[in-house]
Design a protein around this motif. Structure first.
Motif, PDB file in Angstrom:
ATOM      1  N   LEU A 106       0.859  -1.078   0.081  1.00  0.00           N
ATOM      2  CA  LEU A 106       0.084   0.226  -0.112  1.00  0.00           C
ATOM      3  C   LEU A 106       0.902   1.171  -0.016  1.00  0.00           C
ATOM      4  O   LEU A 106       1.690   1.184   0.848  1.00  0.00           O
ATOM      5  CB  LEU A 106      -1.006   0.063   1.030  1.00  0.00           C
ATOM      6  N   VAL A 107       0.683   2.189  -1.017  1.00  0.00           N
ATOM      7  CA  VAL A 107       1.180   3.554  -0.774  1.00  0.00           C
ATOM      8  C   VAL A 107       0.861   4.884   0.928  1.00  0.00           C
ATOM      9  O   VAL A 107      -0.525   4.628   0.691  1.00  0.00           O
ATOM     10  CB  VAL A 107       0.456   4.539  -1.471  1.00  0.00           C
TER      11      VAL A 107
ATOM     12  N   ALA B  95       6.544  10.427 -13.711  1.00  0.00           N
ATOM     13  CA  ALA B  95       5.339  10.580 -12.439  1.00  0.00           C
ATOM     14  C   ALA B  95       4.549   9.511 -12.301  1.00  0.00           C
ATOM     15  O   ALA B  95       4.937   8.683 -13.260  1.00  0.00           O
ATOM     16  CB  ALA B  95       4.629  11.781 -13.703  1.00  0.00           C
ATOM     17  N   LEU B  96       4.560   9.030 -11.282  1.00  0.00           N
ATOM     18  CA  LEU B  96       3.139   8.061 -11.452  1.00  0.00           C
ATOM     19  C   LEU B  96       2.220   8.361 -12.457  1.00  0.00           C
ATOM     20  O   LEU B  96       1.447   9.405 -12.760  1.00  0.00           O
ATOM     21  CB  LEU B  96       2.882   8.506  -9.724  1.00  0.00           C
TER      22      LEU B  96
ATOM     23  N   VAL C 181      -2.199   5.208  -9.487  1.00  0.00           N
ATOM     24  CA  VAL C 181      -1.887   4.693  -8.032  1.00  0.00           C
ATOM     25  C   VAL C 181      -2.021   6.194  -7.396  1.00  0.00           C
ATOM     26  O   VAL C 181      -1.091   7.196  -7.873  1.00  0.00           O
ATOM     27  CB  VAL C 181      -0.513   4.762  -8.601  1.00  0.00           C
ATOM     28  N   ARG C 182      -2.255   5.717  -6.512  1.00  0.00           N
ATOM     29  CA  ARG C 182      -2.941   7.185  -5.186  1.00  0.00           C
ATOM     30  C   ARG C 182      -2.871   6.783  -3.733  1.00  0.00           C
ATOM     31  O   ARG C 182      -2.403   5.511  -3.598  1.00  0.00           O
ATOM     32  CB  ARG C 182      -3.979   6.842  -5.138  1.00  0.00           C
TER      33      ARG C 182
ATOM     34  N   SER D 156       9.376   0.558 -13.685  1.00  0.00           N
ATOM     35  CA  SER D 156       7.872   0.488 -13.907  1.00  0.00           C
ATOM     36  C   SER D 156       7.269   0.651 -12.243  1.00  0.00           C
ATOM     37  O   SER D 156       7.549  -0.162 -11.955  1.00  0.00           O
ATOM     38  CB  SER D 156       7.478  -0.570 -14.715  1.00  0.00           C
ATOM     39  N   VAL D 157       6.243   0.815 -11.828  1.00  0.00           N
ATOM     40  CA  VAL D 157       5.401   1.458 -11.759  1.00  0.00           C
ATOM     41  C   VAL D 157       3.544   0.539 -11.873  1.00  0.00           C
ATOM     42  O   VAL D 157       3.130   1.203 -12.984  1.00  0.00           O
ATOM     43  CB  VAL D 157       4.852   2.619 -11.172  1.00  0.00           C
ATOM     44  N   LEU D 158       3.022  -0.461 -10.930  1.00  0.00           N
ATOM     45  CA  LEU D 158       2.014  -0.733 -11.603  1.00  0.00           C
ATOM     46  C   LEU D 158       1.030  -0.292 -10.751  1.00  0.00           C
ATOM     47  O   LEU D 158       1.189  -0.615  -9.701  1.00  0.00           O
ATOM     48  CB  LEU D 158       1.987  -2.534 -12.481  1.00  0.00           C
TER      49      LEU D 158
END
Length: 132
Positions: free
Chosen positions: A59-60, A90-91, A95-96, A116-118
């Motif tokens: 979790l962010v 940038a995200l 993604v929050r 990479s961000v998924l």
């Protein structure tokens, strides 16, 4: 004494065996690429620094997202362990803070340098909340 098999039959068996081995190799390769496991911060930090790419899910942490000219950093948690993620860019809008994400990159201690961000989502359906 058994007569020797005709030359064409032997060639057919060799071609069939080669095809079966080739298909088995393709299936093994596809399975390895398609079934990528992501670990939690606790699991991955317990392994120590890794020299290979990993997938990290968590979790962010609310309030942890910091954007600057170099990129974005944020913290992923599983509730027990936090890992700082540094991403050159940038995200994605999906993604929050407070929601799940999966990142791919190299873990260096408590910092993951992401390439990479998924988005990660649960398999649970929740109907939209009614607004009055």
């Amino acid at each position: 004494m058994r007569p020797a098999a005709p030359r064409g039959r032997r060639r057919a068996w060799v071609v069939l065996a080669a095809a079966v081995l080739g298909l088995a190799g393709l299936l093994a390769s596809a399975t390895q690429d398609g079934l990528t496991y992501w670990g939690t911060p606790s699991e991955l930090t317990a392994q120590g620094p890794l020299e290979q790419d990993v997938r990290l899910g968590g979790l962010v942490v609310p309030g942890s997202v910091v954007e600057d000219p170099v990129g974005t950093s944020f913290v992923l948690t599983d509730g027990a362990t936090d890992v700082t993620v540094r991403y050159a860019g940038a995200l994605p809008a999906t993604v929050r803070e407070g929601e799940g994400a999966v990142v791919e990159g190299v873990l260096d201690g408590q910092v993951l340098h992401a390439r990479s961000v998924l988005l990660r989502h649960s398999n649970e359906y929740r109907p939209p909340e009614a607004t009055s």
